[in-house]
Motif scaffolding. Structure first.
Motif, PDB file in Angstrom:
ATOM      1  N   SER A 399       0.838  -1.202   0.000  1.00 46.23           N
ATOM      2  CA  SER A 399       0.000   0.000   0.000  1.00 46.23           C
ATOM      3  C   SER A 399       0.873   1.252   0.000  1.00 46.23           C
ATOM      4  O   SER A 399       2.095   1.181   0.157  1.00 46.23           O
ATOM      5  CB  SER A 399      -0.915   0.009   1.225  1.00 46.23           C
ATOM      6  N   GLU A 400       0.215   2.392  -0.167  1.00 45.19           N
ATOM      7  CA  GLU A 400       0.929   3.669  -0.155  1.00 45.19           C
ATOM      8  C   GLU A 400       1.089   4.214   1.268  1.00 45.19           C
ATOM      9  O   GLU A 400       1.610   5.317   1.455  1.00 45.19           O
ATOM     10  CB  GLU A 400       0.185   4.693  -1.015  1.00 45.19           C
ATOM     11  N   ASN A 401       0.638   3.455   2.249  1.00 40.53           N
ATOM     12  CA  ASN A 401       0.771   3.880   3.641  1.00 40.53           C
ATOM     13  C   ASN A 401       2.244   4.156   3.957  1.00 40.53           C
ATOM     14  O   ASN A 401       3.125   3.363   3.607  1.00 40.53           O
ATOM     15  CB  ASN A 401       0.222   2.786   4.563  1.00 40.53           C
ATOM     16  N   VAL A 402       2.509   5.264   4.608  1.00 42.20           N
ATOM     17  CA  VAL A 402       3.882   5.686   4.855  1.00 42.20           C
ATOM     18  C   VAL A 402       4.675   4.638   5.629  1.00 42.20           C
ATOM     19  O   VAL A 402       5.886   4.485   5.445  1.00 42.20           O
ATOM     20  CB  VAL A 402       3.892   7.042   5.605  1.00 42.20           C
ATOM     21  N   LYS A 403       3.978   3.876   6.495  1.00 48.88           N
ATOM     22  CA  LYS A 403       4.664   2.854   7.298  1.00 48.88           C
ATOM     23  C   LYS A 403       5.202   1.715   6.428  1.00 48.88           C
ATOM     24  O   LYS A 403       6.202   1.088   6.749  1.00 48.88           O
ATOM     25  CB  LYS A 403       3.695   2.291   8.355  1.00 48.88           C
ATOM     26  N   PHE A 404       4.518   1.445   5.303  1.00 52.52           N
ATOM     27  CA  PHE A 404       4.889   0.298   4.480  1.00 52.52           C
ATOM     28  C   PHE A 404       5.482   0.686   3.128  1.00 52.52           C
ATOM     29  O   PHE A 404       5.715  -0.167   2.287  1.00 52.52           O
ATOM     30  CB  PHE A 404       3.650  -0.580   4.234  1.00 52.52           C
ATOM     31  N   LYS A 405       5.737   1.965   2.924  1.00 47.01           N
ATOM     32  CA  LYS A 405       6.105   2.449   1.599  1.00 47.01           C
ATOM     33  C   LYS A 405       7.414   1.832   1.079  1.00 47.01           C
ATOM     34  O   LYS A 405       7.597   1.642  -0.120  1.00 47.01           O
ATOM     35  CB  LYS A 405       6.220   3.975   1.614  1.00 47.01           C
ATOM     36  N   LYS A 406       8.327   1.508   1.989  1.00 48.01           N
ATOM     37  CA  LYS A 406       9.606   0.959   1.526  1.00 48.01           C
ATOM     38  C   LYS A 406       9.404  -0.403   0.865  1.00 48.01           C
ATOM     39  O   LYS A 406      10.083  -0.737  -0.101  1.00 48.01           O
ATOM     40  CB  LYS A 406      10.615   0.875   2.665  1.00 48.01           C
ATOM     41  N   TRP A 407       8.427  -1.185   1.365  1.00 43.29           N
ATOM     42  CA  TRP A 407       8.183  -2.501   0.784  1.00 43.29           C
ATOM     43  C   TRP A 407       7.489  -2.382  -0.565  1.00 43.29           C
ATOM     44  O   TRP A 407       7.719  -3.188  -1.457  1.00 43.29           O
ATOM     45  CB  TRP A 407       7.362  -3.362   1.753  1.00 43.29           C
ATOM     46  N   LYS A 408       6.658  -1.361  -0.703  1.00 40.50           N
ATOM     47  CA  LYS A 408       6.029  -1.108  -2.002  1.00 40.50           C
ATOM     48  C   LYS A 408       7.122  -0.778  -3.031  1.00 40.50           C
ATOM     49  O   LYS A 408       7.068  -1.220  -4.185  1.00 40.50           O
ATOM     50  CB  LYS A 408       5.046   0.052  -1.877  1.00 40.50           C
ATOM     51  N   ALA A 409       8.137  -0.013  -2.606  1.00 45.22           N
ATOM     52  CA  ALA A 409       9.243   0.344  -3.504  1.00 45.22           C
ATOM     53  C   ALA A 409      10.037  -0.906  -3.907  1.00 45.22           C
ATOM     54  O   ALA A 409      10.420  -1.071  -5.075  1.00 45.22           O
ATOM     55  CB  ALA A 409      10.161   1.355  -2.829  1.00 45.22           C
ATOM     56  N   VAL A 410      10.269  -1.804  -2.948  1.00 44.30           N
ATOM     57  CA  VAL A 410      10.982  -3.050  -3.240  1.00 44.30           C
ATOM     58  C   VAL A 410      10.168  -3.901  -4.218  1.00 44.30           C
ATOM     59  O   VAL A 410      10.701  -4.443  -5.200  1.00 44.30           O
ATOM     60  CB  VAL A 410      11.258  -3.839  -1.939  1.00 44.30           C
ATOM     61  N   PHE A 411       8.876  -4.013  -3.962  1.00 44.63           N
ATOM     62  CA  PHE A 411       7.995  -4.811  -4.807  1.00 44.63           C
ATOM     63  C   PHE A 411       7.980  -4.280  -6.241  1.00 44.63           C
ATOM     64  O   PHE A 411       8.119  -5.040  -7.201  1.00 44.63           O
ATOM     65  CB  PHE A 411       6.576  -4.798  -4.223  1.00 44.63           C
ATOM     66  N   ASP A 412       7.828  -2.978  -6.386  1.00 45.62           N
ATOM     67  CA  ASP A 412       7.815  -2.373  -7.717  1.00 45.62           C
ATOM     68  C   ASP A 412       9.116  -2.629  -8.463  1.00 45.62           C
ATOM     69  O   ASP A 412       9.138  -2.916  -9.662  1.00 45.62           O
ATOM     70  CB  ASP A 412       7.578  -0.849  -7.620  1.00 45.62           C
ATOM     71  N   GLU A 413      10.234  -2.535  -7.736  1.00 43.97           N
ATOM     72  CA  GLU A 413      11.544  -2.729  -8.358  1.00 43.97           C
ATOM     73  C   GLU A 413      11.739  -4.165  -8.841  1.00 43.97           C
ATOM     74  O   GLU A 413      12.242  -4.393  -9.945  1.00 43.97           O
ATOM     75  CB  GLU A 413      12.639  -2.374  -7.340  1.00 43.97           C
ATOM     76  N   ILE A 414      11.301  -5.129  -8.037  1.00 42.61           N
ATOM     77  CA  ILE A 414      11.528  -6.523  -8.447  1.00 42.61           C
ATOM     78  C   ILE A 414      10.580  -6.910  -9.586  1.00 42.61           C
ATOM     79  O   ILE A 414      10.890  -7.779 -10.387  1.00 42.61           O
ATOM     80  CB  ILE A 414      11.428  -7.507  -7.268  1.00 42.61           C
ATOM     81  N   LEU A 415       9.414  -6.274  -9.666  1.00 45.96           N
ATOM     82  CA  LEU A 415       8.532  -6.540 -10.793  1.00 45.96           C
ATOM     83  C   LEU A 415       9.161  -6.101 -12.102  1.00 45.96           C
ATOM     84  O   LEU A 415       9.083  -6.778 -13.126  1.00 45.96           O
ATOM     85  CB  LEU A 415       7.175  -5.843 -10.610  1.00 45.96           C
ATOM     86  N   LYS A 416       9.817  -4.936 -12.063  1.00 46.30           N
ATOM     87  CA  LYS A 416      10.507  -4.441 -13.259  1.00 46.30           C
ATOM     88  C   LYS A 416      11.655  -5.393 -13.619  1.00 46.30           C
ATOM     89  O   LYS A 416      11.887  -5.702 -14.780  1.00 46.30           O
ATOM     90  CB  LYS A 416      11.056  -3.044 -13.006  1.00 46.30           C
ATOM     91  N   TYR A 417      12.367  -5.852 -12.593  1.00 46.99           N
ATOM     92  CA  TYR A 417      13.547  -6.689 -12.823  1.00 46.99           C
ATOM     93  C   TYR A 417      13.148  -8.075 -13.356  1.00 46.99           C
ATOM     94  O   TYR A 417      13.789  -8.633 -14.245  1.00 46.99           O
ATOM     95  CB  TYR A 417      14.326  -6.844 -11.524  1.00 46.99           C
ATOM     96  N   ALA A 418      12.061  -8.617 -12.790  1.00 45.55           N
ATOM     97  CA  ALA A 418      11.617  -9.954 -13.191  1.00 45.55           C
ATOM     98  C   ALA A 418      10.931  -9.935 -14.555  1.00 45.55           C
ATOM     99  O   ALA A 418      10.960 -10.931 -15.285  1.00 45.55           O
ATOM    100  CB  ALA A 418      10.675 -10.554 -12.139  1.00 45.55           C
ATOM    101  N   GLY A 419      10.305  -8.800 -14.884  1.00 45.06           N
ATOM    102  CA  GLY A 419       9.615  -8.701 -16.160  1.00 45.06           C
ATOM    103  C   GLY A 419       8.257  -9.347 -16.151  1.00 45.06           C
ATOM    104  O   GLY A 419       7.827  -9.942 -15.196  1.00 45.06           O
TER     105      GLY A 419
END
Length: 419
Positions: A399-419
């Motif tokens: 989610s975009e919740n500030v408490k969890f935002k770092k994990w959203k960033a990790v998730f987005d990055e690995i999606l790009k990397y995995a394709g």
């Protein structure tokens, strides 16, 4: 042209592991025979698994494990192979260890059957022989299969394997909130009984909403819709405890109509497990009002074989529970889906297992850069063998919740990397 495998005794274990390696991983057709004359006359790719070779075929010296029909304590010897240890050393063979026994030992989770006989404690990643052999972070069976493929191509250059490609599928879990009844009295009764039901955890949900830590599953899943994922996520649903079957989820689940869904199986006492699973499966069917492909995931400690026996009794045939929620690694030693082999009955079951190697709970202590690197290393390992990369995430962490935002960033990055 296909692969013909000779063994003087063709046991269920031999057929299972040879089929998994050559058919499921390497995408080649396999024929089994115990007839040495037929084997020698064949013009196909020849592999023998026995005490001695028959001619000049690819010969792999066998160990007793695949000829047994018991689960018993093994005195495992190991030798160095590349930069790690391998079990079942042999001599005068195409490889210095029995790759088929080693693969079966890991894939069947043989050691977990032994563990449950000795201890009631949960089996952890650090209890595993893979951890001791320094192969837990590798899809080692797929790597061995690739080694076998190269050996076959070297000896039989004209033989063609079918192509396969890397695949990626994240799994995402969350608790589905029930519909709150309309009308003052029904609504009041619902809230009152939910608050005072300790199993319900209703108050914690209310507290999260009031403090801004709660999430709206529909909003988060809708936001995830913009992501370009070749294989869409499977959303695993946890249903709130409902002893009196008074909850409805029709409105709450409307946003899941076109999604792949499954059941997030709770960790319950054994005597409650089967009955509860069947009730949860019925709820899952009502979410999409259709006959769905029954999938499950259990993120508490997975206990074998009890967990999979309960899934079978509930009619579940696709499972994403094989992994360690508190540590990264390939629990079954593979990144290829496989059918669970029941060592008690010595047979292949209908449960198809998709093994996850990464969960957000296993990397929660890492910073964004370290967590991203860890996941990319695992993706690279799976891409090397054209396997399936499965990861497990809590919906709130995306989610975009500030408490969890770092994990959203990790998730987005690995999606790009995995394709």
């Amino acid at each position: 042209m296909h692969i013909i495998v000779f063994s003087p005794l063709l046991t269920p274990r031999i057929k299972y592991i040879f089929n998994f390696i050559f058919k499921d991983i390497l995408k080649a057709e396999v024929e089994f025979t115990g007839n040495s004359v037929h084997f020698l006359q064949s013009e196909h790719v020849k592999i023998s698994y026995s005490d001695n070779p028959l001619a000049d075929e690819l010969f792999f010296k066998s160990s007793p494990l695949l000829f047994s029909n018991k689960v018993e304590e093994l005195k495992l010897k190991t030798i160095s192979f590349s930069d790690y240890l391998v079990p079942f050393p042999v001599e005068a063979s195409a490889l210095s260890f029995d790759v088929f026994s080693a693969s079966f030992f890991i894939l069947s989770r043989y050691e977990e059957y032994l563990h449950k006989e000795k201890s009631d404690a949960n089996f952890t990643a650090r209890d595993s022989t893979q951890y001791k052999w320094k192969v837990l972070n590798r899809p080692i069976i797929d790597e061995w299969a690739l080694l076998l493929k190269n050996m076959i191509k070297k000896k039989y250059p004209s033989f063609k394997f079918h192509e396969k490609t890397f695949q990626h599928q994240p799994t995402i879990n969350f608790t589905l909130k029930p519909d709150i009844p309309s009308g003052f009295l029904p609504k009041t009764k619902f809230i009152f009984t939910s608050i005072f039901n300790k199993k319900q955890k209703f108050l914690s949900g209310v507290f999260d909403d009031l403090t801004g830590l709660g999430i709206n599953p529909e909003e988060v899943i809708t936001d995830l819709g913009y992501l370009e994922i070749k294989s869409q996520p499977v959303y695993f649903i946890n249903f709130p405890t409902d002893d009196k079957n008074r909850f409805s989820f029709e409105n709450s689940a409307s946003f899941l109509k076109e999604k792949q869904i499954g059941l997030l199986s709770p960790c319950l006492p054994e005597k409650e497990k089967s009955g509860n699973l069947k009730r949860e499966v019925l709820k899952l069917g009502k979410v999409q009002n259709s006959s769905i492909n029954l999938r499950s995931q259990q993120l508490d400690f997975l206990k074998l074989p009890a967990c999979y026996l309960h899934l079978l009794s509930a009619g579940i045939t696709s499972d994403y529970s094989m992994g360690y929620s508190d540590e990264v690694g390939f629990r079954a030693g593979t990144c290829t889906p496989f059918n669970w082999y029941d060592l008690q009955l010595e047979k292949v079951t209908p449960i198809n297992v998709k093994s996850y190697s990464i969960s957000d709970t296993a990397i929660h202590y890492q910073n964004v850069n370290d967590a991203t690197k860890t996941i990319k290393d695992f993706i690279d390992a799976v891409k090397l063998v054209d396997g399936h990369f499965y990861s497990s995430w809590q919906l709130k962490n995306l989610s975009e919740n500030v408490k969890f935002k770092k994990w959203k960033a990790v998730f987005d990055e690995i999606l790009k990397y995995a394709g």
